[in-house]
Write a protein that holds these residues in place. Structure first.
Motif, PDB file in Angstrom:
ATOM      1  N   ILE A  75       0.857  -1.174   0.000  1.00 24.97           N
ATOM      2  CA  ILE A  75       0.000   0.000   0.000  1.00 24.97           C
ATOM      3  C   ILE A  75       0.897   1.228   0.000  1.00 24.97           C
ATOM      4  O   ILE A  75       1.871   1.297   0.762  1.00 24.97           O
ATOM      5  CB  ILE A  75      -0.875   0.056   1.263  1.00 24.97           C
ATOM      6  CG1 ILE A  75      -1.754  -1.178   1.359  1.00 24.97           C
ATOM      7  CG2 ILE A  75      -1.721   1.325   1.284  1.00 24.97           C
ATOM      8  CD1 ILE A  75      -2.415  -1.313   2.713  1.00 24.97           C
ATOM      9  N   VAL A  76       0.587   2.180  -0.856  1.00 24.03           N
ATOM     10  CA  VAL A  76       1.273   3.475  -0.842  1.00 24.03           C
ATOM     11  C   VAL A  76       0.188   4.541  -0.888  1.00 24.03           C
ATOM     12  O   VAL A  76      -0.912   4.313  -1.398  1.00 24.03           O
ATOM     13  CB  VAL A  76       2.262   3.641  -2.025  1.00 24.03           C
ATOM     14  CG1 VAL A  76       3.436   2.676  -1.889  1.00 24.03           C
ATOM     15  CG2 VAL A  76       1.571   3.455  -3.360  1.00 24.03           C
ATOM     16  N   GLY A  91       2.942   0.682   3.365  1.00 23.91           N
ATOM     17  CA  GLY A  91       2.729  -0.447   4.257  1.00 23.91           C
ATOM     18  C   GLY A  91       2.173  -1.637   3.519  1.00 23.91           C
ATOM     19  O   GLY A  91       2.450  -1.836   2.334  1.00 23.91           O
ATOM     20  N   SER A  92       1.353  -2.406   4.228  1.00 24.62           N
ATOM     21  CA  SER A  92       0.815  -3.632   3.642  1.00 24.62           C
ATOM     22  C   SER A  92      -0.585  -3.891   4.169  1.00 24.62           C
ATOM     23  O   SER A  92      -1.017  -3.316   5.167  1.00 24.62           O
ATOM     24  CB  SER A  92       1.728  -4.815   3.966  1.00 24.62           C
ATOM     25  OG  SER A  92       1.763  -5.026   5.370  1.00 24.62           O
ATOM     26  N   LEU A 100       0.722   0.407   8.462  1.00 23.82           N
ATOM     27  CA  LEU A 100       1.287   1.533   7.716  1.00 23.82           C
ATOM     28  C   LEU A 100       2.359   2.267   8.506  1.00 23.82           C
ATOM     29  O   LEU A 100       2.302   2.326   9.734  1.00 23.82           O
ATOM     30  CB  LEU A 100       0.207   2.568   7.390  1.00 23.82           C
ATOM     31  CG  LEU A 100      -0.880   2.205   6.409  1.00 23.82           C
ATOM     32  CD1 LEU A 100      -1.950   3.283   6.400  1.00 23.82           C
ATOM     33  CD2 LEU A 100      -0.297   2.020   5.030  1.00 23.82           C
ATOM     34  N   THR A 101       3.273   2.868   7.762  1.00 25.87           N
ATOM     35  CA  THR A 101       4.181   3.876   8.291  1.00 25.87           C
ATOM     36  C   THR A 101       3.864   5.161   7.545  1.00 25.87           C
ATOM     37  O   THR A 101       3.790   5.167   6.321  1.00 25.87           O
ATOM     38  CB  THR A 101       5.650   3.485   8.056  1.00 25.87           C
ATOM     39  OG1 THR A 101       5.907   2.261   8.759  1.00 25.87           O
ATOM     40  CG2 THR A 101       6.598   4.562   8.544  1.00 25.87           C
ATOM     41  N   ALA A 102       3.653   6.229   8.297  1.00 24.08           N
ATOM     42  CA  ALA A 102       3.373   7.531   7.691  1.00 24.08           C
ATOM     43  C   ALA A 102       4.549   8.456   7.960  1.00 24.08           C
ATOM     44  O   ALA A 102       5.050   8.521   9.086  1.00 24.08           O
ATOM     45  CB  ALA A 102       2.097   8.129   8.271  1.00 24.08           C
ATOM     46  N   THR A 103       4.986   9.138   6.926  1.00 21.89           N
ATOM     47  CA  THR A 103       6.059  10.120   7.052  1.00 21.89           C
ATOM     48  C   THR A 103       5.449  11.493   6.821  1.00 21.89           C
ATOM     49  O   THR A 103       4.986  11.791   5.719  1.00 21.89           O
ATOM     50  CB  THR A 103       7.176   9.847   6.031  1.00 21.89           C
ATOM     51  OG1 THR A 103       7.662   8.517   6.247  1.00 21.89           O
ATOM     52  CG2 THR A 103       8.301  10.853   6.177  1.00 21.89           C
TER      53      THR A 103
END
Length: 146
Positions: A75-76, A91-92, A100-103
């Motif tokens: 996932i983007v 993430g996935s 998710l990882t959010a920047t």
């Protein structure tokens, strides 16, 4: 190459990079909702746009240069909140579980967050923790597919 650049190139070229997996829920699309945390005085509205890529589709992107393998459904995405925060997400998804990882790329308030959530029909519910210019956050959010 940034995730945002990959998303833009996919939309401009018309490539069918959004997967329609049968074993995973589909998070692709635009989501609108809000989130709250212990650092915020009230909930903040947010809009998120996700692309969901299978491993094959992700590696076929003209900007894929990574040597590492991508597992599961990738996932983007991008987000913008009403308080001005903007950023990217990656993430996935495994079934209905979203990790998710959010920047946060807001120039005046950089940050990084980890989120774990679930898709329930057209509702995405998540918990998150991380840090930005306001300090350490622990919070939750909910959004609807629009």
């Amino acid at each position: 190459m940034s995730i945002l650049k990959v998303l833009i190139d996919i939309s401009e070229t018309g490539d069918t990079a959004v997967g329609q997996p049968t074993s995973h829920k589909n998070i692709a699309g635009t989501w609108q909702g809000n989130y709250k945390s212990d650092q915020l005085s009230k909930p903040v509205d947010i809009v998120m746009v996700f692309q969901q890529l299978t491993t094959k589709e992700f590696e076929a992107s003209p900007h894929w240069k990574g040597p590492e393998a991508v597992s599961g459904e990738t996932i983007v995405g991008i987000y913008k909140s009403k308080d001005g925060a903007i950023g990217t997400m990656s993430g996935s998804i495994d079934g209905e579980v979203v990790t998710l990882t959010a920047t946060q790329t807001t120039p005046t308030c950089l940050g990084s967050f980890n989120a774990q959530g679930a898709l329930k029909g057209d509702t995405y519910i998540w918990n998150f923790e991380g840090r930005d210019c306001r300090g350490e956050h622990v919070g939750e959010g909910q959004a609807q597919r629009i």
